[in-house]
Design a protein around this motif. Structure first.
Motif, short mmCIF file in Angstrom:
data_model
loop_
_atom_site.label_atom_id
_atom_site.label_comp_id
_atom_site.label_asym_id
_atom_site.label_seq_id
_atom_site.Cartn_x
_atom_site.Cartn_y
_atom_site.Cartn_z
N LEU A 1 -1.31 -2.09 4.58
CA LEU A 1 -0.06 -3.16 4.91
C LEU A 1 0.30 -4.05 3.91
N ASP A 2 1.49 -4.56 3.98
CA ASP A 2 2.09 -5.65 3.20
C ASP A 2 0.93 -6.67 3.00
N SER A 3 0.56 -7.21 4.01
CA SER A 3 -0.64 -8.41 4.28
C SER A 3 -1.88 -8.14 3.79
N TRP B 1 -11.48 -2.03 -4.43
CA TRP B 1 -10.81 -1.80 -3.07
C TRP B 1 -9.27 -1.25 -3.24
N ASN B 2 -8.94 -0.37 -2.53
CA ASN B 2 -7.63 -0.03 -2.35
C ASN B 2 -6.66 -1.23 -1.65
N TYR B 3 -7.44 -1.44 -0.58
CA TYR B 3 -6.95 -2.85 0.20
C TYR B 3 -7.96 -3.03 0.98
N VAL B 4 -8.00 -4.51 0.90
CA VAL B 4 -9.00 -5.12 2.06
C VAL B 4 -8.18 -5.89 3.01
N ILE C 1 -3.85 8.24 11.28
CA ILE C 1 -3.40 7.21 10.32
C ILE C 1 -2.31 6.41 11.02
N ALA C 2 -2.48 5.02 11.59
CA ALA C 2 -1.71 4.30 12.17
C ALA C 2 -0.76 3.55 11.18
N LYS C 3 0.65 3.43 11.61
CA LYS C 3 1.40 2.84 10.51
C LYS C 3 2.24 1.87 11.37
N PRO C 4 1.81 0.59 11.91
CA PRO C 4 2.46 -0.35 12.78
C PRO C 4 3.73 -0.81 12.02
N ASP C 5 4.54 -1.01 13.25
CA ASP C 5 5.97 -1.68 12.91
C ASP C 5 6.05 -2.60 13.95
N PHE C 6 5.46 -4.11 13.47
CA PHE C 6 5.26 -4.92 14.33
C PHE C 6 6.78 -5.35 14.92
#
Lengths: 461, 239
Positions: A193-195, A219-222, A245-250
């Motif tokens: 995610l961007d965050s 880490w690829n991401y934390v 694999i979930a890709k949320p679009d809030f």
């Protein structure tokens, strides 16, 4: 099926009578009948007939929400599901739910069960309850009294899980993803995610180094604490490959789930990353169980996550929020503090985190506050923190160590006096962060905050 | 005063129960101190240079075994450090790694560094949680215990502090922890130095700081006094 002993039959009869008495007396369902049954017949859980399909859900955080989601979706799709929602998640609670569902001879009336399982109770439950599917949401540090540390809980679950259980595991959790390595398993995760961060900013990170060669992990991401995707730069240790694999679009309230490489879109039931994990956990389990995308999606549209631990009300332009911050649980509190600091506007906070049981005749073990990210409350957007309760001096010291200026901190031993110390000067939001068992007191404090906001407004009119 | 160097052993593992706040608090009290974090794959600083203090916090049972393996080659150097009054503080089950051995429930043993003759016995089925009140050189100490193991053997000549309430090295013992020269080992968990500011002052003096000043002194003393008053109440439940 194990032969039913006379002892079992007596235990079933007596526990059913106890359950009946509880109902007559208007008492809520509880674990008592199950506790009684196990006391009278220690292998009661082994002898009582169980539904053919059993789903067990465990983990440090999110297990209740995931269980409720699974239950609601199955029910919405016409399944008659046995569950331990009304009792408790220990062995006695599971026994109570089985007793409630059984016939006089101990036969089950339902074909499917969804049980929430307390992590430590795994060793008392899994010898008798053999789930077709076992879900683990995540594993973190929890109460030091009961749960000691994540490795202790990991070992209990890993050693107890029946070998035939199909595991549904979080690939973003490097601890729980390694449970019972011989079992069949399906992994879920949330895509980058961007965050996301490159390095954990939390005090607690129980996966800093490779468990095999002790090299610092890359880490690829934390996302938070040890939740993320990592690999060891020196050996082959890495986060497992995810099947879902979930890709949320809030903004659009949708989540695209890659299911073995094929995209499926579902409604997103919440804006929080925690509930997105809960949702992808439930989707993975239900798809593996055999429900179709269409069935799950239709039910999710009707689903509301009950925010019983949260309330929000706006009075004279000031939003008053109550939010449960589970005491003695550094992960849960850190998550709440992180949420508060990211909320918009100028904020004041009332902390009421004392353990209500310990302060009655004992003294709370306060080590957990030094594992909790109070640093998140050191923010320009937080103008005042009113610390209430008998342990206010400890919290004040902790907040000073977190870098919060002393002039922002006010201590009061009585929670109900906390609203007297609000400044309400340029305040947009007031957060009342309360311990699990202080919900009623938090409501009283909230009412007093409302009065204070109202009175101040009247003074200014 | 020469530079204060504080070495923290294996912080990637030995960090349970908020114990690293011991070091963060010392950093606030001695802003010029150099803090050296030594990982399991690193060579400890005390083998290469003089350090003022060595700290290690509680860890999981598996990690205890890793730590013992890692420290074993430096056993003699550790003994030398203890002999020449280097300050040591070991909290929680970190102390057990310096004992003779750790015994599992099945009686199997893990050899420790054997710098003290006492030994530990694990009981993973029973978690022991308790408060503790004690006294060291006129300083009243408060603390928390949360553990699976207890230590046994004779610590009459090497105990850290007298227990006033609660249990010491094991249930029934009135002598808590291990102590030799400036080595202090205690089963108490959490930031012992935050919970016991008067001892912290004493410890900083042992490192060579003549007139130590505690960070946030009024706040930390208020929290300490509040807890002390509670712990001294005979009606308070300790377990």
């Amino acid at each position: 099926m194990k032969k039913k002993t006379l002892r079992f039959r007596a235990a079933l009869l007596i526990s059913r009578l106890a359950m009946h008495m509880q109902k007559l007396l208007g008492m809520n369902a509880s674990y008592f009948p199950g506790k009684l049954a196990i006391k009278l017949c220690p292998d009661f859980l082994g002898q009582i007939e169980k539904p053919k399909n059993i789903i067990c859900v465990t983990g440090t955080n999110g297990k209740t929400t995931v269980c409720n989601m699974i239950l609601d979706i199955l029910t919405d799709n016409g399944y008659d599901v046995l569950n331990n929602k009304a009792g408790s998640n220990i062995n006695a609670g599971v026994a109570s739910s089985l007793i409630a569902d059984s016939t006089l001879t101990g036969k089950t009336k339902k074909k499917i069960a969804v049980f929430e399982i307390d992590e430590r109770s795994s060793k008392l439950i899994y010898p008798y309850i053999k789930p077709n599917f076992a879900v683990c949401t995540n594993l973190f540090r929890d109460s030091i009294h009961r749960n000691a540390h994540a490795e202790f809980i990991f070992n209990i679950i890993s050693e107890s899980l029946p070998k035939n259980a199909h595991l549904i595991l979080n690939a973003d959790d490097l601890i729980s993803s390694s449970l019972s390595p011989e079992n069949k398993r399906t992994y879920f995760s949330i895509a980058k995610l961007d965050s996301d961060l490159k390095k954990s900013v939390n005090i607690i990170n129980d996966m800093q180094v490779c468990p095999n060669c002790h090299e610092a992990l890359s880490w690829n991401y934390v996302r938070y604490h040890h939740i993320g995707n990592a690999y060891c730069p020196k050996c082959s240790f890495a986060s497992p490959k995810s099947d879902y694999i979930a890709k949320p679009d809030f903004p659009s309230q949708k989540v695209t789930v890659s299911v073995y490489g094929k995209d499926e879109t579902y409604p997103l039931v919440s804006n929080s990353i925690f509930n997105t994990y809960n949702e992808i956990t439930a989707i993975t389990l239900l798809r593996e169980f055999g429900l179709t995308k269409k069935q799950i999606s239709a039910s999710l549209k009707k689903l509301n996550i009950v925010e019983s631990r949260y309330s929000s009300e706006t009075v004279n332009g000031i939003e008053i929020v109550t939010h449960m911050a589970k005491g003695q649980n550094p992960i849960a509190c850190s998550c709440v503090f992180d949420y508060v600091r990211h909320e918009s506007g100028q904020k004041e906070i009332i902390l009421m985190l004392d353990d209500v049981f310990d302060r009655d005749g004992s003294s709370e073990i306060m080590t957990w506050i030094y594992d909790t990210d109070f640093e998140f409350l050191n923010s320009d957007s937080i103008s005042r923190i009113i610390i209430s309760g008998v342990r206010s001096a400890d919290y004040k010291f902790r907040l000073l160590m977190a870098g919060v200026p002393e002039n922002k901190l006010i201590c009061t031993e009585k929670e109900i006096h906390a609203p007297n110390h609000l400044s309400l000067n340029g305040t947009d939001k007031i957060f009342i962060l309360h311990e699990l068992y202080a919900a009623e007191e938090a409501m009283r404090v909230k009412n007093k905050v409302k009065e204070a906001v109202q009175n101040r407004r009247n003074c200014h009119v | 005063m020469s530079e204060i160097k504080i070495e923290v052993l294996y912080p990637e593992y030995a960090n349970l129960f908020g114990d690293l706040m011991n070091i963060h608090y010392l950093e606030k009290c001695i802003p010029d101190a150099k803090i050296i974090y030594t990982g399991l794959n690193d060579t400890p600083a005390f083998t290469k240079e003089e350090v003022s203090m060595i700290y290690m916090g509680p860890m999981t049972e598996h990690q205890q075994e890793l730590v013992i393996q890692a420290l074993f080659p430096y056993k003699e150097q550790i003994q030398n450090c203890i002999d020449k009054n280097t300050v040591f503080l070991l909290t929680g089950n970190a102390m057990e790694t310096f004992e003779a051995y750790i015994e599992n429930e099945d009686k199997s043993r893990i050899n420790g560094l054997h710098l003290f003759s006492t030994y530990a016995k694990r009981d993973m089925f029973h978690r022991y949680n308790s408060l503790i009140l004690g006294e060291y050189k006129g300083i009243t100490l408060v603390g928390f215990k949360a553990q699976f193991s207890h230590s046994y053997g004779d610590n009459r000549n090497c105990y850290f502090y007298h227990v006033l309430r609660g249990d010491g090295l094991h249930p029934g013992s009135l002598l808590e922890g291990l102590h030799k020269n400036n080595f202090f080992g205690t089963y108490t968990v959490g930031p012992f130095l935050v919970e016991n500011p008067l001892f912290t002052k004493y410890l900083i003096k042992q490192m060579g700081v003549q007139n130590p000043v505690l960070a946030f002194e009024s706040s930390i003393m208020k929290a300490y006094q509040k807890r002390l008053t509670e712990f001294q109440n005979p009606k308070l439940r300790f377990k």
